[in-house]
Design a protein around this motif. Structure first.
Motif, mmCIF file in Angstrom:
data_model
loop_
_atom_site.group_PDB
_atom_site.id
_atom_site.type_symbol
_atom_site.label_atom_id
_atom_site.label_comp_id
_atom_site.label_asym_id
_atom_site.label_seq_id
_atom_site.Cartn_x
_atom_site.Cartn_y
_atom_site.Cartn_z
ATOM 1 N N ALA A 1 -6.472 10.495 6.894
ATOM 2 C CA ALA A 1 -5.478 9.830 6.057
ATOM 3 C C ALA A 1 -4.245 9.398 6.848
ATOM 4 N N ALA A 2 -3.766 10.294 7.717
ATOM 5 C CA ALA A 2 -2.547 9.999 8.473
ATOM 6 C C ALA A 2 -2.695 8.753 9.335
ATOM 7 N N SER A 3 -3.879 8.533 9.878
ATOM 8 C CA SER A 3 -4.089 7.398 10.777
ATOM 9 C C SER A 3 -3.939 6.057 10.072
ATOM 10 N N LEU A 4 -3.982 6.063 8.726
ATOM 11 C CA LEU A 4 -3.825 4.808 7.983
ATOM 12 C C LEU A 4 -2.438 4.207 8.219
ATOM 13 N N ALA A 5 -1.441 5.074 8.405
ATOM 14 C CA ALA A 5 -0.087 4.580 8.664
ATOM 15 C C ALA A 5 -0.041 3.817 9.982
ATOM 16 N N GLY A 6 -0.650 4.400 11.015
ATOM 17 C CA GLY A 6 -0.689 3.728 12.312
ATOM 18 C C GLY A 6 -1.512 2.454 12.258
ATOM 19 N N LEU A 7 -2.603 2.477 11.503
ATOM 20 C CA LEU A 7 -3.455 1.302 11.368
ATOM 21 C C LEU A 7 -2.699 0.146 10.716
ATOM 22 N N ALA A 8 -1.935 0.467 9.678
ATOM 23 C CA ALA A 8 -1.142 -0.569 9.013
ATOM 24 C C ALA A 8 -0.112 -1.165 9.967
ATOM 25 N N ILE B 1 3.198 -4.351 3.418
ATOM 26 C CA ILE B 1 4.129 -3.223 3.373
ATOM 27 C C ILE B 1 3.297 -1.960 3.156
ATOM 28 N N PHE B 2 3.501 -0.961 3.996
ATOM 29 C CA PHE B 2 2.796 0.316 3.867
ATOM 30 C C PHE B 2 3.847 1.407 3.730
ATOM 31 N N ILE B 3 3.809 2.118 2.604
ATOM 32 C CA ILE B 3 4.789 3.175 2.343
ATOM 33 C C ILE B 3 4.059 4.513 2.321
ATOM 34 N N ALA B 4 4.436 5.402 3.234
ATOM 35 C CA ALA B 4 3.898 6.765 3.244
ATOM 36 C C ALA B 4 4.940 7.654 2.587
ATOM 37 N N VAL B 5 4.580 8.284 1.474
ATOM 38 C CA VAL B 5 5.580 9.029 0.707
ATOM 39 C C VAL B 5 5.085 10.443 0.420
ATOM 40 N N GLY B 6 5.915 11.412 0.794
ATOM 41 C CA GLY B 6 5.603 12.799 0.493
ATOM 42 C C GLY B 6 4.421 13.352 1.243
ATOM 43 N N THR B 7 4.153 12.816 2.423
ATOM 44 C CA THR B 7 3.035 13.297 3.228
ATOM 45 C C THR B 7 3.512 13.611 4.632
ATOM 46 N N SER B 8 2.992 14.700 5.183
ATOM 47 C CA SER B 8 3.369 15.111 6.536
ATOM 48 C C SER B 8 2.744 14.214 7.595
ATOM 49 N N GLU C 1 -0.307 -1.312 13.203
ATOM 50 C CA GLU C 1 -1.023 -2.124 14.190
ATOM 51 C C GLU C 1 -1.340 -3.521 13.654
ATOM 52 N N HIS C 2 -1.497 -3.618 12.342
ATOM 53 C CA HIS C 2 -1.805 -4.909 11.713
ATOM 54 C C HIS C 2 -0.547 -5.569 11.157
ATOM 55 N N ASP C 3 0.593 -5.194 11.742
ATOM 56 C CA ASP C 3 1.877 -5.847 11.489
ATOM 57 C C ASP C 3 2.453 -5.616 10.095
ATOM 58 N N ALA C 4 2.021 -4.552 9.425
ATOM 59 C CA ALA C 4 2.659 -4.213 8.156
ATOM 60 C C ALA C 4 4.023 -3.584 8.424
ATOM 61 N N ARG C 5 4.920 -3.753 7.488
ATOM 62 C CA ARG C 5 6.196 -3.047 7.550
ATOM 63 C C ARG C 5 5.936 -1.603 7.116
ATOM 64 N N ALA D 1 0.856 -1.185 0.000
ATOM 65 C CA ALA D 1 0.000 0.000 0.000
ATOM 66 C C ALA D 1 0.891 1.232 0.000
ATOM 67 N N ILE D 2 0.578 2.174 -0.875
ATOM 68 C CA ILE D 2 1.361 3.401 -0.960
ATOM 69 C C ILE D 2 0.445 4.583 -0.708
ATOM 70 N N LEU D 3 0.692 5.286 0.398
ATOM 71 C CA LEU D 3 -0.044 6.510 0.718
ATOM 72 C C LEU D 3 0.790 7.677 0.219
ATOM 73 N N SER D 4 0.288 8.386 -0.788
ATOM 74 C CA SER D 4 1.078 9.479 -1.351
ATOM 75 C C SER D 4 0.461 10.829 -1.025
ATOM 76 N N GLY D 5 1.360 11.775 -0.722
ATOM 77 C CA GLY D 5 0.949 13.139 -0.437
ATOM 78 C C GLY D 5 1.583 14.113 -1.410
ATOM 79 N N ALA D 6 1.451 15.390 -1.130
ATOM 80 C CA ALA D 6 1.886 16.426 -2.060
ATOM 81 C C ALA D 6 3.351 16.310 -2.451
ATOM 82 N N GLY D 7 4.178 15.791 -1.535
ATOM 83 C CA GLY D 7 5.611 15.720 -1.799
ATOM 84 C C GLY D 7 5.994 14.867 -2.984
ATOM 85 N N ILE D 8 5.136 13.912 -3.362
ATOM 86 C CA ILE D 8 5.481 13.052 -4.499
ATOM 87 C C ILE D 8 5.336 13.816 -5.813
ATOM 88 N N SER D 9 4.572 14.906 -5.801
ATOM 89 C CA SER D 9 4.293 15.643 -7.032
ATOM 90 C C SER D 9 5.064 16.941 -7.180
#
Length: 247
Positions: free
Chosen positions: A197-204, A184-191, A206-210, A12-20
């Motif tokens: 949206a941000a809580s998705l990183a913590g949720l991943a 695998i959860f990758i947060a890229v270019g996001t504060s 919690e479910h043992d994602a890298r 899973a890739i969570l992308s924010g403004a920084g990727i663009s």
């Protein structure tokens, strides 16, 4: 030849403004972000102001007309995400961006969840009819300062989630499911400061994602991360994703 199939983890890739930003689209919340440089600009994308003030709408349409975002092209980071998907790795993109660059780079639209909608379409606030942004901007260029819906005469807005609006619950529900299921959860270019949206990183996590965070500035979730990358995104992300593709 072995009959065993190689396990490919869901990424899973969570992308924010920084990727663009390397595509020429400005960051909004970073140190040089638009909202910090011109707080008044935030009114142009705030639902209450937009719906009640014709002058705000006129300025908002001018902002869209003058924006380079609709002419931007994907950069190496967007292309690396699409390349990972083509390699056979299961990939789902959850994006906070409205620029559509993941899809232009080659990610199938059905695998991209746009949390904040898209700037490439417009929607009537009354009858919900949708049409292309290009058509609306052609009307603005032809002299319509605040183009109305052709179907019912209602107020048109970009098909983005403005400040003061709620996220699409179906999109958010699917994003939560992806965060819970990925390995695998990758947060890229996001504060990682904008909820939910941000809580998705913590949720991943919690479910043992890298959890891997690729961002120039520190985020509230860095301590949870298995890996934090500070290098420029258009260099760091291709390297990271090529490594994942290679297994």
């Amino acid at each position: 030849m072995s009959s065993e199939t190689t396990h490919r983890p869901l990424v899973a890739i969570l992308s924010g403004a920084g990727i663009s930003t390397d595509s020429g689209i400005p960051d909004y919340r970073g140190p040089q972000g638009l909202w910090r440089q011109d707080p008044e600009a935030e009114k142009l994308v705030t639902y209450e102001y937009y719906m009640t003030d014709p002058e705000i709408r006129r300025r908002s349409w001018q902002m869209r007309r003058d924006s380079k975002a609709l002419h931007a092209r994907p950069n190496a980071a967007h292309e690396a995400v699409a390349r990972l998907e083509r390699s056979g790795v299961p990939v789902r993109v959850i994006t906070q961006n409205v620029d559509g660059l993941h899809q232009i780079a080659g990610m199938p639209a059905r695998k991209v969840l746009e949390l904040h909608g898209t700037a490439r379409a417009v929607q009537c606030t009354h009858c919900e009819a949708r049409s292309g942004m290009d058509e609306a901007l052609e009307r603005v260029a032809a002299g319509e300062a605040d183009p109305a819906c052709r179907e019912c005469g209602g107020i048109l807005k970009s098909a983005t989630v403005m400040f003061g609006e709620s996220l699409d619950p179906e999109v958010l529900t699917e994003a939560v499911a992806v965060a819970q299921a990925c390995e695998i959860f990758i947060a890229v270019g996001t504060s990682l400061q904008v909820q939910p949206a941000a809580s998705l990183a913590g949720l991943a996590a919690e479910h043992d994602a890298r959890l891997i965070i690729v961002n120039a500035e520190p985020t509230p979730y860095d301590e949870l991360a298995d890996e934090v990358v500070r290098e420029p995104i258009s260099v760091a992300l291709p390297t990271l994703l090529d490594r994942i593709a290679a297994g």
